[in-house]
Scaffold this motif. Structure first.
Motif, mmCIF file in Angstrom:
data_model
loop_
_atom_site.group_PDB
_atom_site.id
_atom_site.type_symbol
_atom_site.label_atom_id
_atom_site.label_comp_id
_atom_site.label_asym_id
_atom_site.label_seq_id
_atom_site.Cartn_x
_atom_site.Cartn_y
_atom_site.Cartn_z
ATOM 1 N N GLY A 23 0.838 -1.190 0.000
ATOM 2 C CA GLY A 23 0.000 0.000 0.000
ATOM 3 C C GLY A 23 0.872 1.238 0.000
ATOM 4 N N GLY A 24 0.243 2.387 0.167
ATOM 5 C CA GLY A 24 0.988 3.632 0.170
ATOM 6 C C GLY A 24 0.973 4.313 -1.181
ATOM 7 N N PRO A 25 1.552 5.509 -1.254
ATOM 8 C CA PRO A 25 1.483 6.333 -2.468
ATOM 9 C C PRO A 25 2.037 5.661 -3.716
ATOM 10 C CG PRO A 25 2.246 7.636 -0.600
ATOM 11 C CD PRO A 25 2.220 6.218 -0.142
ATOM 12 N N ARG A 26 3.094 4.867 -3.600
ATOM 13 C CA ARG A 26 3.701 4.300 -4.798
ATOM 14 C C ARG A 26 2.807 3.240 -5.433
ATOM 15 N NH1 ARG A 26 9.479 2.229 -4.519
ATOM 16 N NH2 ARG A 26 9.250 2.444 -6.765
ATOM 17 N N PHE A 27 1.938 2.610 -4.641
ATOM 18 C CA PHE A 27 0.995 1.662 -5.233
ATOM 19 C C PHE A 27 -0.069 2.390 -6.044
ATOM 20 C CE2 PHE A 27 2.786 -1.643 -2.606
ATOM 21 C CZ PHE A 27 2.581 -2.773 -3.363
ATOM 22 N N GLN A 28 -0.248 3.677 -5.789
ATOM 23 C CA GLN A 28 -1.141 4.488 -6.609
ATOM 24 C C GLN A 28 -0.474 4.910 -7.909
ATOM 25 O OE1 GLN A 28 -2.412 7.317 -3.225
ATOM 26 N NE2 GLN A 28 -4.042 7.497 -4.737
ATOM 27 N N THR A 29 0.777 5.367 -7.789
ATOM 28 C CA THR A 29 1.407 6.039 -8.921
ATOM 29 C C THR A 29 2.277 5.138 -9.786
ATOM 30 O OG1 THR A 29 3.249 6.716 -7.495
ATOM 31 C CG2 THR A 29 1.383 8.237 -7.704
ATOM 32 N N GLU A 30 2.934 4.159 -9.193
ATOM 33 C CA GLU A 30 3.865 3.333 -9.968
ATOM 34 C C GLU A 30 3.916 1.889 -9.459
ATOM 35 O OE1 GLU A 30 7.793 5.030 -7.533
ATOM 36 O OE2 GLU A 30 7.406 5.693 -9.579
ATOM 37 N N PRO A 31 2.772 1.205 -9.444
ATOM 38 C CA PRO A 31 2.750 -0.156 -8.912
ATOM 39 C C PRO A 31 3.655 -1.114 -9.670
ATOM 40 C CG PRO A 31 0.716 0.334 -10.094
ATOM 41 C CD PRO A 31 1.453 1.619 -9.945
ATOM 42 N N ALA A 32 3.761 -0.964 -10.998
ATOM 43 C CA ALA A 32 4.597 -1.883 -11.782
ATOM 44 C C ALA A 32 6.045 -1.823 -11.319
ATOM 45 C CB ALA A 32 4.490 -1.559 -13.265
ATOM 46 N N GLN A 33 6.520 -0.612 -11.002
ATOM 47 C CA GLN A 33 7.894 -0.473 -10.542
ATOM 48 C C GLN A 33 8.066 -1.098 -9.163
ATOM 49 O OE1 GLN A 33 9.571 3.436 -11.039
ATOM 50 N NE2 GLN A 33 11.245 3.057 -9.603
ATOM 51 N N VAL A 34 7.044 -0.964 -8.306
ATOM 52 C CA VAL A 34 7.109 -1.581 -6.988
ATOM 53 C C VAL A 34 7.213 -3.104 -7.113
ATOM 54 C CG1 VAL A 34 5.894 -1.960 -4.816
ATOM 55 C CG2 VAL A 34 5.841 0.302 -5.897
ATOM 56 N N TYR A 35 6.388 -3.690 -7.976
ATOM 57 C CA TYR A 35 6.444 -5.133 -8.170
ATOM 58 C C TYR A 35 7.803 -5.559 -8.721
ATOM 59 C CZ TYR A 35 1.343 -4.771 -7.743
ATOM 60 O OH TYR A 35 0.076 -4.511 -7.301
ATOM 61 N N GLN A 36 8.349 -4.766 -9.623
ATOM 62 C CA GLN A 36 9.653 -5.082 -10.187
ATOM 63 C C GLN A 36 10.731 -5.078 -9.105
ATOM 64 O OE1 GLN A 36 10.999 -2.331 -13.181
ATOM 65 N NE2 GLN A 36 12.751 -3.571 -13.763
ATOM 66 N N GLU A 37 10.686 -4.082 -8.228
ATOM 67 C CA GLU A 37 11.670 -4.002 -7.154
ATOM 68 C C GLU A 37 11.533 -5.172 -6.185
ATOM 69 O OE1 GLU A 37 11.041 -0.189 -5.425
ATOM 70 O OE2 GLU A 37 11.754 0.919 -7.188
ATOM 71 N N LEU A 38 10.301 -5.530 -5.862
ATOM 72 C CA LEU A 38 10.081 -6.680 -4.975
ATOM 73 C C LEU A 38 10.590 -7.968 -5.614
ATOM 74 C CD1 LEU A 38 6.483 -5.916 -3.617
ATOM 75 C CD2 LEU A 38 8.622 -5.879 -2.320
ATOM 76 N N ARG A 39 10.351 -8.113 -6.917
ATOM 77 C CA ARG A 39 10.806 -9.314 -7.623
ATOM 78 C C ARG A 39 12.333 -9.374 -7.654
ATOM 79 N NH1 ARG A 39 7.846 -8.740 -11.796
ATOM 80 N NH2 ARG A 39 6.266 -10.316 -11.393
ATOM 81 N N GLN A 40 12.978 -8.241 -7.886
ATOM 82 C CA GLN A 40 14.433 -8.217 -7.925
ATOM 83 C C GLN A 40 15.044 -8.532 -6.561
ATOM 84 O OE1 GLN A 40 15.090 -4.259 -9.454
ATOM 85 N NE2 GLN A 40 15.077 -4.932 -11.596
ATOM 86 N N SER A 44 10.054 -14.520 -6.883
ATOM 87 C CA SER A 44 8.652 -14.587 -7.285
ATOM 88 C C SER A 44 7.670 -14.578 -6.124
ATOM 89 C CB SER A 44 8.411 -15.832 -8.139
ATOM 90 O OG SER A 44 8.810 -16.988 -7.429
ATOM 91 N N VAL A 45 8.162 -14.647 -4.891
ATOM 92 C CA VAL A 45 7.310 -14.551 -3.702
ATOM 93 C C VAL A 45 8.011 -13.626 -2.707
ATOM 94 C CG1 VAL A 45 6.224 -15.785 -1.780
ATOM 95 C CG2 VAL A 45 6.353 -16.857 -4.036
ATOM 96 N N ALA A 46 7.311 -12.570 -2.281
ATOM 97 C CA ALA A 46 7.954 -11.545 -1.449
ATOM 98 C C ALA A 46 7.218 -11.359 -0.126
ATOM 99 C CB ALA A 46 7.999 -10.215 -2.198
ATOM 100 N N PRO A 47 7.968 -11.159 0.969
ATOM 101 C CA PRO A 47 7.320 -10.810 2.241
ATOM 102 C C PRO A 47 6.814 -9.377 2.184
ATOM 103 C CG PRO A 47 9.709 -10.710 2.470
ATOM 104 C CD PRO A 47 9.430 -11.232 1.082
ATOM 105 N N VAL A 48 5.603 -9.156 2.653
ATOM 106 C CA VAL A 48 5.028 -7.810 2.711
ATOM 107 C C VAL A 48 4.279 -7.651 4.022
ATOM 108 C CG1 VAL A 48 4.791 -7.519 0.214
ATOM 109 C CG2 VAL A 48 2.925 -8.571 1.515
#
Length: 428
Positions: A23-40, A44-48
């Motif tokens: 959650g938070g502002p980045r999930f509003q504005t740039e979710p694809a980048q957030v997912y990419q960072e979590l994947r890196q 393929s499975v990330a703690p949140v």
């Protein structure tokens, strides 16, 4: 991304000490980048961490999502298996999404789920597709009539967020006034904000009253069919399943309409074809599901025993959140994210496995969404954004992907008369 303070009495496992918030502002504005960072960072499975610092696992990988949704024995939909329920306060905003002690079809398993799913399918199958298309066009015209003479409007608040609810209301037996009321509470509930629990209670009350009315006076509507086909006749089960049917039919479809219209108004591949380019609508609808799927993240699944998933050690009773949005950008299946998705229907927007959206539901959603997009473009062919694209604001929800508003302007157009000279009405 920030790390929220944990709830009282809740200590984080070592695997989640440095986890980030879902959650938070980045999930509003740039979710694809957030997912990419979590994947890196995690694979393929990330703690949140969910609201209040509650630990969960976010399944990012396409193959891992197929594994989880395809193995109902190992990855159960039974929310009572969650190991943290004793630490979760009653007013936790995400309770409606997780589903403790709910009798909804969403959280049933095995033979019980199959029988309940059969009843839901029968209720939906009774909706005539031609009548659904006709109703969708009539309601779309009625909504457009509400702002077409003005030359401006908000295609979210005045159109996309109303159309599916008003269409489905007719086939479920709700009045249009009731549909507009439940539309608001469903949207609020899915945002997962501080008032989500109260909104869920209001939605529950509306559905219970409708079921009681249809028991007393059955009709040809989907609610009456659901009551007749219920394997147990339980009032609570019927009410819960009605809530699922209506919210699952309305909410993602509304965002699908809004996200498709945004794409067609901001991407020159579609905008250049707005006048007479009807063949591009299906392409835009498909791309919207890939790039901005309405159901971003879905909770959840719970392992029935300790296992390894995507290289992570997950324990029995851990909460898994399924990230359809992240899976759609998985480089294992889309090495070139810029490549066209036209004709590719392998998206996971409708789920997968025994708990995926039934085919009747998918077809109904597509009928309503396509009718909504096409009617808008037919009636207002020169519609254009009234603000710069960068000023559009996405909903503050990590669960649903949709705009808070889509302001547009166009040449004022007349209302649409029906055959006898009166105006179309959503109550017709």
């Amino acid at each position: 991304m920030t790390q929220p303070e944990p709830l009282p009495l809740l200590s984080l496992p070592d695997s989640h000490v440095d986890a980030v918030e879902l959650g938070g502002p980045r999930f509003q504005t740039e979710p694809a980048q957030v997912y990419q960072e979590l994947r890196q960072r995690h694979g393929s499975v990330a703690p949140v961490l969910l609201h209040g610092g509650v630990p969960a696992w976010l399944v990012l990988g396409y193959r891992e999502l197929l594994q989880v949704t395809g193995d109902a024995a190992l990855f159960s939909r039974d929310s009572s298996l969650w190991s943290l329920w004793s630490h979760i306060p009653e007013d936790w905003p995400l309770r409606p999404l997780i589903g403790e002690k709910q009798e909804s079809i969403l959280f049933t398993v095995g033979e019980v789920h199959r029988k309940r799913a059969d009843a839901v399918n029968e209720a939906l199958f009774g909706i005539d597709p031609f009548a659904l298309h006709d109703r969708s066009e009539r309601v779309a015209d009625a909504l457009i009539d509400g702002f077409c003479e003005r030359g401006s409007g908000d295609l979210i608040a005045e159109y996309a967020r109303l159309l599916p609810a008003l269409v489905l209301a007719y086939f479920f037996g709700f009045s249009d006034r009731e549909a507009q009321e439940v539309t608001h509470v469903i949207n609020d509930m899915m945002d997962g904000g501080e008032t989500a629990v109260r909104s869920q209670a209001a939605f529950y009350t509306a559905c219970r009253e409708l079921v009681a009315a249809k028991r007393e006076h059955p009709g040809v509507d989907a609610t009456s069919r659901l009551i007749a086909c219920s394997p147990t006749g339980s009032e609570e089960e019927i009410v819960q399943d009605l809530m699922v049917m209506f919210s699952a039919g309305h909410q993602p479809t509304a965002e699908w309409i809004g996200n498709t219209l945004r794409l067609m108004l901001t991407d020159e591949r579609f905008a250049l074809l707005l006048s007479g380019g009807r063949h591009s609508v299906g392409w835009a609808m498909n791309e919207a599901l890939w790039e901005d799927t309405p159901s971003q993240n879905i909770a959840g699944r719970w392992p029935t025993h300790d296992t390894v998933l995507g290289g992570q050690q997950v324990r029995a009773g851990d909460l898994l959140v399924l990230s359809f949005a992240a899976a759609h950008t998985d480089p294992q299946i889309r090495p070139d994210p810029a490549a066209s998705t036209q004709g590719n229907n392998a998206f996971l927007s409708f789920g997968h496995g025994v708990h995926g959206c039934p085919m009747t539901g998918r077809e109904s959603a597509e009928t309503i969404a396509r009718a909504g997009v096409e009617a808008l473009l037919d009636r207002l062919p020169d519609v254009d954004l009234a603000v710069p694209e960068q000023d559009l604001v996405w909903r503050p929800s990590p669960w649903m992907r949709g705009l808070t508003a889509l302001p547009v302007e166009f040449t004022p157009a007349p209302k649409t008369p029906d055959e006898d000279g009166s105006w179309y009405s959503a109550d017709a």
